[in-house]
Scaffold this motif. Structure first.
Motif, PDB file in Angstrom:
ATOM      1  N   LEU A   1      49.103 -41.417  27.787  1.00 52.83           N
ATOM      2  CA  LEU A   1      49.855 -42.447  26.943  1.00 52.83           C
ATOM      3  C   LEU A   1      50.455 -43.495  27.795  1.00 52.83           C
ATOM      4  O   LEU A   1      50.449 -44.608  27.155  1.00 52.83           O
ATOM      5  CB  LEU A   1      50.846 -41.705  25.988  1.00 52.83           C
ATOM      6  N   ARG A   2      51.227 -43.130  28.953  1.00 54.99           N
ATOM      7  CA  ARG A   2      51.570 -44.329  29.725  1.00 54.99           C
ATOM      8  C   ARG A   2      50.873 -45.423  30.180  1.00 54.99           C
ATOM      9  O   ARG A   2      51.233 -46.628  30.326  1.00 54.99           O
ATOM     10  CB  ARG A   2      52.303 -43.724  30.818  1.00 54.99           C
ATOM     11  N   TYR A   3      49.634 -44.939  30.245  1.00 57.69           N
ATOM     12  CA  TYR A   3      48.684 -46.250  30.411  1.00 57.69           C
ATOM     13  C   TYR A   3      48.708 -47.236  29.590  1.00 57.69           C
ATOM     14  O   TYR A   3      48.520 -48.572  29.930  1.00 57.69           O
ATOM     15  CB  TYR A   3      47.098 -45.754  30.663  1.00 57.69           C
ATOM     16  N   LEU A   4      48.739 -47.154  28.083  1.00 60.52           N
ATOM     17  CA  LEU A   4      48.624 -48.029  27.151  1.00 60.52           C
ATOM     18  C   LEU A   4      49.621 -49.283  27.412  1.00 60.52           C
ATOM     19  O   LEU A   4      49.190 -50.627  27.598  1.00 60.52           O
ATOM     20  CB  LEU A   4      48.656 -47.646  25.936  1.00 60.52           C
ATOM     21  N   PRO A   5      50.846 -49.165  27.794  1.00 55.91           N
ATOM     22  CA  PRO A   5      51.743 -50.054  27.553  1.00 55.91           C
ATOM     23  C   PRO A   5      51.621 -50.905  29.066  1.00 55.91           C
ATOM     24  O   PRO A   5      51.727 -51.976  29.532  1.00 55.91           O
ATOM     25  CB  PRO A   5      53.163 -49.668  27.553  1.00 55.91           C
ATOM     26  N   PHE A   6      51.359 -50.007  30.288  1.00 52.15           N
ATOM     27  CA  PHE A   6      51.006 -50.692  31.432  1.00 52.15           C
ATOM     28  C   PHE A   6      49.877 -51.685  31.357  1.00 52.15           C
ATOM     29  O   PHE A   6      49.501 -52.424  32.094  1.00 52.15           O
ATOM     30  CB  PHE A   6      50.628 -49.469  32.476  1.00 52.15           C
ATOM     31  N   LEU A   7      48.648 -51.261  30.544  1.00 51.19           N
ATOM     32  CA  LEU A   7      47.514 -52.047  30.354  1.00 51.19           C
ATOM     33  C   LEU A   7      47.938 -53.233  29.766  1.00 51.19           C
ATOM     34  O   LEU A   7      47.345 -54.210  30.094  1.00 51.19           O
ATOM     35  CB  LEU A   7      46.385 -51.303  29.618  1.00 51.19           C
ATOM     36  N   TRP A   8      48.821 -53.167  28.877  1.00 51.27           N
ATOM     37  CA  TRP A   8      49.378 -54.515  28.182  1.00 51.27           C
ATOM     38  C   TRP A   8      50.073 -55.468  29.326  1.00 51.27           C
ATOM     39  O   TRP A   8      49.813 -56.809  29.218  1.00 51.27           O
ATOM     40  CB  TRP A   8      50.268 -54.299  27.084  1.00 51.27           C
ATOM     41  N   LEU A   9      50.713 -54.643  30.115  1.00 55.71           N
ATOM     42  CA  LEU A   9      51.465 -55.340  31.310  1.00 55.71           C
ATOM     43  C   LEU A   9      50.303 -56.086  32.158  1.00 55.71           C
ATOM     44  O   LEU A   9      50.434 -57.108  32.739  1.00 55.71           O
ATOM     45  CB  LEU A   9      52.212 -54.454  31.822  1.00 55.71           C
ATOM     46  N   VAL A  10      49.240 -55.280  32.504  1.00 56.46           N
ATOM     47  CA  VAL A  10      48.293 -56.095  33.214  1.00 56.46           C
ATOM     48  C   VAL A  10      47.527 -57.030  32.634  1.00 56.46           C
ATOM     49  O   VAL A  10      47.428 -58.177  33.158  1.00 56.46           O
ATOM     50  CB  VAL A  10      47.061 -54.778  33.815  1.00 56.46           C
ATOM     51  N   ALA A  11      47.224 -57.064  31.325  1.00 52.72           N
ATOM     52  CA  ALA A  11      46.631 -58.135  30.743  1.00 52.72           C
ATOM     53  C   ALA A  11      47.496 -59.305  30.590  1.00 52.72           C
ATOM     54  O   ALA A  11      47.063 -60.327  30.716  1.00 52.72           O
ATOM     55  CB  ALA A  11      46.288 -57.984  29.357  1.00 52.72           C
TER      56      ALA A  11
END
Length: 453
Positions: free
Chosen positions: A114-124
């Protein structure tokens, strides 16, 4: 439509002077998290710490921005596509845990991921502006370029300068090195900065090579592209993974034809074949892999299995798992537990050493075996959404996203063997590429505001 007089100012806080209301401004510190994560892949534990801290930071940042009536970190389409691609990856994990071979592990994998989701928003958000894209894509190109030079030096001297420095620092701090003596002694390929206990240099370099080739091609045109392509190609071949050879071949085809044209690109491949022949005669490791690959023309199953380093045995086991758990698979990362019951050759010595196979070594079979038909449908839905976004984007958006698109495409190319997409290492990198693609493709048009937060 007639112009109307502006409404009187209210006491509500608005955007800063000179900033377009609701502009997509990204976050100027976001590229640092992405570049730090990739640069620390030689130490996966530290890289995962950066990822987790980046995810928490992104959540805090998004909450703070939510109460600001001014600029935003990323566009709504980028947010939606990034979230949808994450869901296509994560929901199969969750559903696979219902009747997994090891339900506890499957649930833990889903919870941790689940931690990947906010990290992917950070990447975007990192690539939401032109400046963010230049910093992020350029930084990735520099990192992979340095790793390429370092690996070439290892090929010439037998030692990776970067890994030597990292290992020496580790020795000084903890009293032991990054890898064990047995791992160092058994290494049979170029390992570079990742070291002999993490032999994934070829796959990483091949998948991230578009960032190097596009950056060099834009700055130095044809000559620079040819030199960079040759240097990266030598490293990919010496790194020993034949799957990465296919990946890099796709990169050359899809990036080279626009710069060189088909005729000159064929000349590049002819030169590559000649270079491979030279390496075959001068490098035992390359010769062994080419000789093993030649067994693929054998008419028997054993010859084919030898050529593919035991893959046919693993793939038959994966098909057995699909037959026994067709709907939601054996559970994410449950392949190793399910393998003994589906091993088509139980009791026989394996090509990969002791113990069961850890994963299916092929994207479609991994998704089907571990997450079933439900998982495959969601992966296909994610691919369809990514393709649809590309199809409706304008030429400027496509050009901005092209390096990330190509890197993601060759990484998930289905007619190849792969690392485990539901593992922490390769899963994290794949999702990173997906977010870079979504964020750069669906960022605001450059003329609608290019400020940084």
């Amino acid at each position: 439509m007639p112009h109307t007089a502006p409404e009187p100012a209210t006491a509500t806080a608005g955007p800063p002077p000179g900033e377009t209301p609701n502009a997509i401004v990204g976050w100027r510190w976001a590229p640092a998290w992405i570049l730090a994560y990739v640069a620390l892949l030689f130490a996966p534990g530290y890289a995962e710490t950066v990822l987790t801290l980046g995810a928490l930071t992104a959540l805090v940042r998004l909450v703070l921005v939510r109460f600001n009536t001014g600029a935003r970190l990323l566009s709504d389409p980028a947010w939606v596509l990034t979230s949808a691609l994450f869901a296509a990856y994560w929901l199969p994990e969750l559903i696979s845990a219902i009747d997994a071979v090891d339900p506890g592990r499957a649930l833990r994998e889903a919870a941790v991921d689940l931690r990947y989701l906010p990290f992917l928003w950070l990447v975007a958000a990192a690539v939401a502006t032109r400046q963010g894209q230049r910093t992020t894509f350029g930084g990735l190109g520099i990192i992979i370029g340095l790793w390429t030079v370092d690996a070439l030096l290892q090929g010439l001297t037998g030692t990776s300068p970067l890994f030597f420095g990292i290992d020496s620092l580790k020795q000084a701090i903890s009293g032991h090195g990054m890898c064990s003596d047995a791992e160092i002694a058994s290494v049979d390929r170029l390992s570079g900065v990742l070291g002999p206990c993490n032999l994934k240099l070829g796959q990483v370099i091949a998948s991230f090579s578009p960032f190097v080739l596009y950056a060099v091609g834009r700055r130095f045109r044809l000559g620079g592209w040819l030199i960079a392509a040759a240097a990266v190609g030598v490293v990919v071949v010496l790194a020993g993974s034949r799957a990465s050879w296919i990946t890099y071949g796709l990169v050359l085809v899809l990036s080279g034809w626009r710069l060189l044209g088909w005729k000159r690109l064929l000349g590049v491949f002819a030169f590559g074949v000649l270079a491979l022949a030279v390496l075959d005669q001068t490098t035992p490791q390359v010769h062994d892999r080419l000789a093993r690959t030649a067994h693929i023309v054998s008419a028997d199953v054993e010859g084919l299995d030898s050529a593919l380093s035991g893959r046919t045995r693993i793939w038959r086991a994966a098909l057995c798992m699909v037959g026994e758990h067709p709907l939601n698979g054996v559970g994410a990362r449950g392949f190793r537990e399910a393998f003994p019951a589906c091993d088509p050759q139980p009791g026989r010595t394996t090509s990969w050493g002791e113990g069961p196979a850890l994963h299916a070594h092929q994207l479609l079979l991994e998704v089907l075996a571990e997450t079933g038909a439900f998982g495959l449908l969601l992966w296909l839905a994610g691919a369809a959404l990514a393709w649809r976004a590309w199809a409706v984007a304008d030429a400027r958006a496509r050009e901005a996203a092209r390096p990330a698109m190509l890197a993601l495409l060759v990484t998930v190319f289905p007619f190849n063997t792969h690392l485990a997409f539901y593992s922490t290492f390769w899963g994290g990198l794949t999702l990173l590429l997906a977010a870079l693609y979504a964020g750069s493709l669906l960022a605001q048009p450059p003329d609608e505001g290019d400020a940084t937060a």
